[in-house]
Write an enzyme that holds these catalytic residues in place. Structure first.
Site, mmCIF file in Angstrom:
data_model
loop_
_atom_site.group_PDB
_atom_site.id
_atom_site.type_symbol
_atom_site.label_atom_id
_atom_site.label_comp_id
_atom_site.label_asym_id
_atom_site.label_seq_id
_atom_site.Cartn_x
_atom_site.Cartn_y
_atom_site.Cartn_z
ATOM 1 N N HIS A 15 -72.183 108.650 14.729
ATOM 2 C CA HIS A 15 -73.439 109.115 15.338
ATOM 3 C C HIS A 15 -73.313 110.552 15.828
ATOM 4 O O HIS A 15 -72.905 110.806 16.953
ATOM 5 C CB HIS A 15 -73.799 108.190 16.506
ATOM 6 C CG HIS A 15 -75.184 108.380 17.027
ATOM 7 N ND1 HIS A 15 -75.902 107.362 17.598
ATOM 8 C CD2 HIS A 15 -75.995 109.468 17.084
ATOM 9 C CE1 HIS A 15 -77.083 107.809 17.977
ATOM 10 N NE2 HIS A 15 -77.150 109.099 17.673
ATOM 11 N N TYR B 155 -76.248 117.319 13.623
ATOM 12 C CA TYR B 155 -75.769 118.651 13.241
ATOM 13 C C TYR B 155 -76.879 119.690 13.094
ATOM 14 O O TYR B 155 -76.592 120.852 12.797
ATOM 15 C CB TYR B 155 -74.930 118.562 11.958
ATOM 16 C CG TYR B 155 -73.528 118.039 12.213
ATOM 17 C CD1 TYR B 155 -73.031 117.913 13.514
ATOM 18 C CD2 TYR B 155 -72.704 117.650 11.165
ATOM 19 C CE1 TYR B 155 -71.761 117.419 13.755
ATOM 20 C CE2 TYR B 155 -71.422 117.164 11.402
ATOM 21 C CZ TYR B 155 -70.960 117.050 12.695
ATOM 22 O OH TYR B 155 -69.688 116.571 12.925
ATOM 23 N N ARG B 156 -78.135 119.302 13.269
ATOM 24 C CA ARG B 156 -79.265 120.246 13.374
ATOM 25 C C ARG B 156 -79.463 121.129 12.144
ATOM 26 O O ARG B 156 -80.183 122.123 12.224
ATOM 27 C CB ARG B 156 -79.081 121.155 14.598
ATOM 28 C CG ARG B 156 -78.611 120.507 15.877
ATOM 29 C CD ARG B 156 -79.562 119.463 16.396
ATOM 30 N NE ARG B 156 -79.264 119.081 17.766
ATOM 31 C CZ ARG B 156 -79.758 118.002 18.361
ATOM 32 N NH1 ARG B 156 -80.559 117.190 17.691
ATOM 33 N NH2 ARG B 156 -79.476 117.725 19.610
ATOM 34 N N HIS C 112 -82.548 103.640 17.209
ATOM 35 C CA HIS C 112 -82.704 104.148 18.569
ATOM 36 C C HIS C 112 -83.800 103.282 19.173
ATOM 37 O O HIS C 112 -84.976 103.478 18.886
ATOM 38 C CB HIS C 112 -83.113 105.623 18.516
ATOM 39 C CG HIS C 112 -83.426 106.235 19.844
ATOM 40 N ND1 HIS C 112 -82.710 107.300 20.353
ATOM 41 C CD2 HIS C 112 -84.372 105.970 20.770
ATOM 42 C CE1 HIS C 112 -83.205 107.651 21.518
ATOM 43 N NE2 HIS C 112 -84.220 106.856 21.790
ATOM 44 N N HIS D 216 -76.316 103.517 20.759
ATOM 45 C CA HIS D 216 -76.165 103.796 22.196
ATOM 46 C C HIS D 216 -76.838 102.792 23.145
ATOM 47 O O HIS D 216 -77.747 103.144 23.895
ATOM 48 C CB HIS D 216 -76.636 105.210 22.531
ATOM 49 C CG HIS D 216 -77.915 105.652 21.879
ATOM 50 N ND1 HIS D 216 -79.095 104.939 21.924
ATOM 51 C CD2 HIS D 216 -78.194 106.772 21.168
ATOM 52 C CE1 HIS D 216 -80.038 105.587 21.280
ATOM 53 N NE2 HIS D 216 -79.512 106.699 20.807
ATOM 54 N N ASP E 216 -72.881 110.187 19.877
ATOM 55 C CA ASP E 216 -74.239 110.738 19.932
ATOM 56 C C ASP E 216 -74.171 112.235 20.258
ATOM 57 O O ASP E 216 -74.920 112.748 21.087
ATOM 58 C CB ASP E 216 -75.098 109.998 20.957
ATOM 59 C CG ASP E 216 -76.581 110.356 20.859
ATOM 60 O OD1 ASP E 216 -76.976 111.016 19.875
ATOM 61 O OD2 ASP E 216 -77.342 109.998 21.785
ATOM 62 N N HIS F 254 -77.278 121.504 22.080
ATOM 63 C CA HIS F 254 -78.456 122.333 22.319
ATOM 64 C C HIS F 254 -78.011 123.722 22.754
ATOM 65 O O HIS F 254 -76.890 123.906 23.251
ATOM 66 C CB HIS F 254 -79.339 121.730 23.417
ATOM 67 C CG HIS F 254 -79.999 120.447 23.031
ATOM 68 N ND1 HIS F 254 -81.031 120.383 22.126
ATOM 69 C CD2 HIS F 254 -79.775 119.168 23.439
ATOM 70 C CE1 HIS F 254 -81.416 119.120 21.983
ATOM 71 N NE2 HIS F 254 -80.666 118.363 22.762
ATOM 72 N N GLY G 53 -80.013 115.368 25.583
ATOM 73 C CA GLY G 53 -78.830 115.368 24.730
ATOM 74 C C GLY G 53 -77.594 115.925 25.389
ATOM 75 O O GLY G 53 -77.654 116.776 26.276
#
EC number: 3.5.2.3
Length: 425
Positions: free
Chosen positions: A56, A59-60, A175, A228, A301, A305, A320
């Site tokens: 989990h 990587y954006r 989620h 999670h 997770d 940011h 996050g």
């Protein structure tokens, strides 16, 4: 050129043994004593582990590479001792077609320094009720399905998704969040919400959707994995479902067992995550769930940011927390070294062979002759401070900065090649 890792304590098949690990090419050749090779890595006083497995991460990339990209995210994983990860599909564009999925898989392979398995979305853009072609996504390289960051809001959509996932032998990893109950909350409904006068998040936002989905999973027979889990009731629901034979697995994130909402000292965006930090009763139940097998594995997770997105108070901060580079050391320090809640063998299983087994990832999470030479070496005897300056991730959004911990990664190898070494940039 062959390489041997000598003099370390090796975790193999649930046991800690004194042994050498011989690597030839991309594979482990042998594990035993008095092994030799041209190149020697001295692991005296160190723990030699299978490369850890994190199912989990975020990587954006593509779409938000100012937060993280495949290269920096995978380098962060390597620095944390992880050699195999599962990347969530909340990128732009979402890989909801075989063409986009193939491109993601290729990018992961080309840019990543660890093995990256790619999730496909449960629904087209993770918020609609349109279900993509799972068979085509699987053929293109999707290893599981998730809308992580978003709960599937309608039971009908989830029911259809589970049926199609079952047909294609794909895991649904959810989620669990009912948005109507989440209701734009910020922190857990409890001490922090009252102290900081912030909108609360009821545990029902998580637990009601888990209860719904467990009934749907029972009907469809799909492998239903819950991301999670964070509440006592969630653990109880999963325990009951397993007793009834429902094909369910679940994970817990490090921060939910390391911290509670009582640990939030002030209005600090680094403590804002979803699900939020819960109370001490929830934390205790999560630990019991790990110990009795209700919770199958630990996953970070990892959600990086930009600094600017975590400043200005919790109301405006993004949800996050990063986790790749702090997971093993913080967990080892608290639960193995200090509190002795878990044995080292138990912790390593939860971070290596168990996640690999749950998700059917071959060649990962084990040290055995013939398997991939994915290895992590940890210094479990000396303390080191968690420093932002040492992070490989673009995201430094963690409340653990400044803590002194055992278990720093010394070296990580993927397919027999060193991809991280302590003290090198």
């Amino acid at each position: 050129m062959a390489t041997v890792i000598k003099n370390g304590t090796v975790y193999q098949n649930g046991r800690l043994i004194k042994a050498d690990v011989l690597i030839e090419g991309k594979k482990i050749k042998a594990i035993g004593t008095d092994l030799d090779a041209e190149k020697i890595i001295d692991a005296q006083g160190m723990l030699v582990s299978p490369g850890l497995v994190d199912v989990h991460v975020h990587y954006r990339d593509p779409g938000q590479t100012y937060k993280e990209d495949i290269k920096t995210g995978s380098e962060a994983a390597a620095r944390g001792g992880f050699t195999t990860v599962g990347a969530m599909p909340n990128v732009t564009p979402v890989p909801n077609t075989p063409e986009l999925m193939k491109k993601m898989v290729e990018e992961n392979k080309h840019k990543g320094v660890v093995h990256i398995f790619q999730y496909g979305p449960i629904t087209n853009d993770e918020t609609t009720d349109i279900i993509p072609d799972y068979a085509a996504l699987k053929k293109a390289g999707a290893f599981a399905l998730s809308n992580d960051g978003h709960g599937v809001q309608t039971a009908q959509t989830m029911y259809l998704a589970m049926q199609k996932a079952k047909e294609n032998n794909l895991i649904i990893a959810t989620h669990a969040q009912d948005d109507s109950l989440f209701n734009k909350g910020i922190v857990n409904e409890g001490v922090a919400a009252k102290k900081l006068d912030l909108p609360p998040v009821t545990e029902l936002a998580e637990t009601t959707q888990i209860a719904r989905d467990l009934l749907l999973a029972q009907k469809t027979g799909v492998h239903y994995h819950i991301c999670h889990v964070s509440t006592k009731t969630s653990v109880e629901l999963v325990r009951l479902a397993k007793a009834r034979g429902i094909n369910v697995t679940c994970e817990v994130a490090p921060h939910h067992i390391l911290l509670t909402d009582s640990d939030i000292p002030k209005d600090n965006g680094y403590f804002k995550m979803n699900p939020p930090l819960r109370n001490k009763e929830d934390q205790a139940a999560l630990l019991v769930g790990l110990l009795d097998g209700t919770i199958d594995l630990i996953a970070t997770d990892h959600a990086p940011h930009a600094k600017s997105e975590k400043q200005g108070g919790m109301k405006n901060a993004a949800f996050g927390i990063t986790g790749s580079e702090t997971a093993f050391s913080t967990l080892y320090t608290k639960f193995v070294k200090e509190e002795k809640v878990l044995s080292l063998e138990q912790l390593l299983a939860l971070l290596s062979d168990k996640p690999a087994k749950v998700f059917g990832i071959e060649n990962a999470g084990v040290l055995e002759p013939g398997k991939n030479a994915d290895v992590a070496i940890f210094d479990i005897e000396h303390k080191n401070e968690i420093k932002e300056a040492d992070f490989k991730s673009k995201g430094v959004n963690t409340p653990f900065t400044g803590q002194k911990v055992y278990g720093e990664t010394v070296m990580t190898l993927v397919d027999g090649e060193v991809v991280y070494q302590r003290g090198t940039k």
